[in-house]
Motif scaffolding. Structure first.
Motif, PDB file in Angstrom:
ATOM      1  N   TYR A 217       0.943  -0.770   0.203  1.00  0.00           N
ATOM      2  CA  TYR A 217      -0.386   0.003  -0.188  1.00  0.00           C
ATOM      3  C   TYR A 217       0.693   1.145   0.238  1.00  0.00           C
ATOM      4  O   TYR A 217       0.192   2.472   0.020  1.00  0.00           O
ATOM      5  CB  TYR A 217      -1.066   0.110   1.177  1.00  0.00           C
ATOM      6  CG  TYR A 217      -2.126  -1.312   1.416  1.00  0.00           C
ATOM      7  CD1 TYR A 217      -2.816  -1.605   0.467  1.00  0.00           C
ATOM      8  CD2 TYR A 217      -1.624  -2.165   2.402  1.00  0.00           C
ATOM      9  CE1 TYR A 217      -3.423  -2.440  -0.005  1.00  0.00           C
ATOM     10  CE2 TYR A 217      -2.899  -3.044   2.287  1.00  0.00           C
ATOM     11  CZ  TYR A 217      -3.640  -3.065   1.371  1.00  0.00           C
ATOM     12  OH  TYR A 217      -4.557  -4.043   1.422  1.00  0.00           O
TER      13      TYR A 217
ATOM     14  N   ILE B 197      -3.964   3.554  -3.251  1.00  0.00           N
ATOM     15  CA  ILE B 197      -4.833   4.347  -1.466  1.00  0.00           C
ATOM     16  C   ILE B 197      -4.326   6.024  -2.448  1.00  0.00           C
ATOM     17  O   ILE B 197      -5.707   6.416  -1.450  1.00  0.00           O
ATOM     18  CB  ILE B 197      -3.050   4.245  -1.069  1.00  0.00           C
ATOM     19  CG1 ILE B 197      -2.772   2.458  -0.476  1.00  0.00           C
ATOM     20  CG2 ILE B 197      -3.801   5.287   0.096  1.00  0.00           C
ATOM     21  CD1 ILE B 197      -4.322   2.133  -0.407  1.00  0.00           C
TER      22      ILE B 197
ATOM     23  N   PHE C 150      -7.903   5.612  -4.274  1.00  0.00           N
ATOM     24  CA  PHE C 150      -9.479   5.232  -2.814  1.00  0.00           C
ATOM     25  C   PHE C 150      -9.585   6.160  -2.318  1.00  0.00           C
ATOM     26  O   PHE C 150     -10.589   6.665  -2.067  1.00  0.00           O
ATOM     27  CB  PHE C 150      -8.842   3.952  -1.898  1.00  0.00           C
ATOM     28  CG  PHE C 150      -8.572   2.914  -2.353  1.00  0.00           C
ATOM     29  CD1 PHE C 150      -9.768   1.972  -3.162  1.00  0.00           C
ATOM     30  CD2 PHE C 150      -7.708   1.974  -2.567  1.00  0.00           C
ATOM     31  CE1 PHE C 150     -10.014   1.022  -4.030  1.00  0.00           C
ATOM     32  CE2 PHE C 150      -7.854   0.596  -3.226  1.00  0.00           C
ATOM     33  CZ  PHE C 150      -8.913   0.068  -3.773  1.00  0.00           C
ATOM     34  N   GLN C 151      -8.354   7.765  -2.168  1.00  0.00           N
ATOM     35  CA  GLN C 151      -8.447   8.504  -0.934  1.00  0.00           C
ATOM     36  C   GLN C 151      -9.745   9.835  -2.405  1.00  0.00           C
ATOM     37  O   GLN C 151     -10.210  10.156  -0.864  1.00  0.00           O
ATOM     38  CB  GLN C 151      -7.453   9.276  -0.709  1.00  0.00           C
ATOM     39  CG  GLN C 151      -7.015   8.594   0.228  1.00  0.00           C
ATOM     40  CD  GLN C 151      -5.034   8.747   0.822  1.00  0.00           C
ATOM     41  OE1 GLN C 151      -4.199   9.374  -0.015  1.00  0.00           O
ATOM     42  NE2 GLN C 151      -4.721   9.225   1.921  1.00  0.00           N
TER      43      GLN C 151
ATOM     44  N   TYR D  68     -10.486   3.298   2.358  1.00  0.00           N
ATOM     45  CA  TYR D  68      -9.273   3.170   2.265  1.00  0.00           C
ATOM     46  C   TYR D  68      -9.165   1.778   2.795  1.00  0.00           C
ATOM     47  O   TYR D  68      -9.401   1.481   4.560  1.00  0.00           O
ATOM     48  CB  TYR D  68      -9.195   4.760   3.073  1.00  0.00           C
ATOM     49  CG  TYR D  68      -7.850   4.396   3.450  1.00  0.00           C
ATOM     50  CD1 TYR D  68      -7.057   5.652   2.618  1.00  0.00           C
ATOM     51  CD2 TYR D  68      -6.812   4.786   4.730  1.00  0.00           C
ATOM     52  CE1 TYR D  68      -5.649   6.225   2.328  1.00  0.00           C
ATOM     53  CE2 TYR D  68      -5.447   4.095   4.471  1.00  0.00           C
ATOM     54  CZ  TYR D  68      -4.976   5.827   3.168  1.00  0.00           C
ATOM     55  OH  TYR D  68      -3.777   5.692   3.507  1.00  0.00           O
TER      56      TYR D  68
ATOM     57  N   LYS E  62      -7.359   7.274   9.747  1.00  0.00           N
ATOM     58  CA  LYS E  62      -7.936   8.475   9.464  1.00  0.00           C
ATOM     59  C   LYS E  62      -7.736   9.695  10.502  1.00  0.00           C
ATOM     60  O   LYS E  62      -7.483  10.866   9.968  1.00  0.00           O
ATOM     61  CB  LYS E  62      -9.606   8.842   9.271  1.00  0.00           C
ATOM     62  CG  LYS E  62      -9.912   9.711   8.996  1.00  0.00           C
ATOM     63  CD  LYS E  62     -11.383   9.713   8.478  1.00  0.00           C
ATOM     64  CE  LYS E  62     -12.256  10.490   7.332  1.00  0.00           C
ATOM     65  NZ  LYS E  62     -13.915  10.227   7.040  1.00  0.00           N
TER      66      LYS E  62
ATOM     67  N   TYR F  53      -9.205   1.910  10.212  1.00  0.00           N
ATOM     68  CA  TYR F  53      -8.785   3.428  10.263  1.00  0.00           C
ATOM     69  C   TYR F  53     -10.296   3.946  10.031  1.00  0.00           C
ATOM     70  O   TYR F  53      -9.638   5.419   9.708  1.00  0.00           O
ATOM     71  CB  TYR F  53      -8.883   3.119   8.306  1.00  0.00           C
ATOM     72  CG  TYR F  53      -8.115   4.351   7.292  1.00  0.00           C
ATOM     73  CD1 TYR F  53      -7.484   5.502   7.674  1.00  0.00           C
ATOM     74  CD2 TYR F  53      -9.266   5.120   6.831  1.00  0.00           C
ATOM     75  CE1 TYR F  53      -7.686   6.710   6.930  1.00  0.00           C
ATOM     76  CE2 TYR F  53      -9.542   6.117   6.186  1.00  0.00           C
ATOM     77  CZ  TYR F  53      -7.972   7.304   6.481  1.00  0.00           C
ATOM     78  OH  TYR F  53      -7.796   8.298   6.021  1.00  0.00           O
TER      79      TYR F  53
END
Length: 174
Positions: free
Chosen positions: A1, A36, A39-40, A47, A98, A141
């Protein structure tokens, strides 16, 4: 990742041509890889639960079973040694969350192969292939309700991490 750049310092002390000890410190500059980052950017907040390495410090026993020399264009002799090294150390890693990451440390064991290419009596290039294993405690997360309700930072899993690193550098021999 993750994608990373590593910088490290290694000091060796050889008792003989075949046996020695080593101390190593590696610092990682980790950042999310492209997947990643993608994804964000998705508005659904997808995530993965994961962590990444901050630094590693450890010791090793060096055994040099192979020594050789070769001719370069018939004009110069180049000497080279190959060392194998079982290692033991500590890895500091971040649990990614997060709203603020947290640091953890784990006992790390490994096995390195180092190739030295001597270009003078005191200087050599070195190529290290480091293999390290440690258990990483992964946390959630984000808050989630799927498949069951969980809060950010709740334990997600424990993973056996295998880091395989290829390092290039120079060595000075006293």
């Amino acid at each position: 990742y993750s994608e990373a750049s590593l910088i490290g310092v290694t000091g060796n002390y050889f008792f003989s041509e075949r046996h020695g000890m080593q101390l190593t410190y590696l610092k990682a500059s980790m950042r999310p890889n492209q997947a990643i980052s993608d994804f964000q950017n998705i508005s659904t907040g997808v995530y993965p639960d994961h962590g990444h390495m901050n630094w590693y410090g450890g010791a090793a026993y060096n055994f040099v079973p192979f020594y050789s020399k070769m001719s370069f264009m018939g004009k110069r002799i180049i000497y080279f040694d190959m060392a194998i090294s079982p290692t033991l150390g500590m890895t500091n890693y971040e649990q990614i969350k997060k709203h603020g990451d947290s640091n953890q440390s784990a006992l790390t064991y490994g096995f390195d192969v180092t190739q030295y290419f001597f270009f003078s009596n005191h200087w050599a290039f070195r190529l290290d292939w480091k293999n390290q294993w440690y258990s990483q405690k992964v946390v959630k997360y984000n808050d989630t309700n799927i498949p069951t309700p969980s809060k950010e930072g709740d334990p997600a899993s424990t993973k056996l991490i295998h880091d395989s690193l290829l390092l290039f550098g120079a060595t000075f021999f006293f």
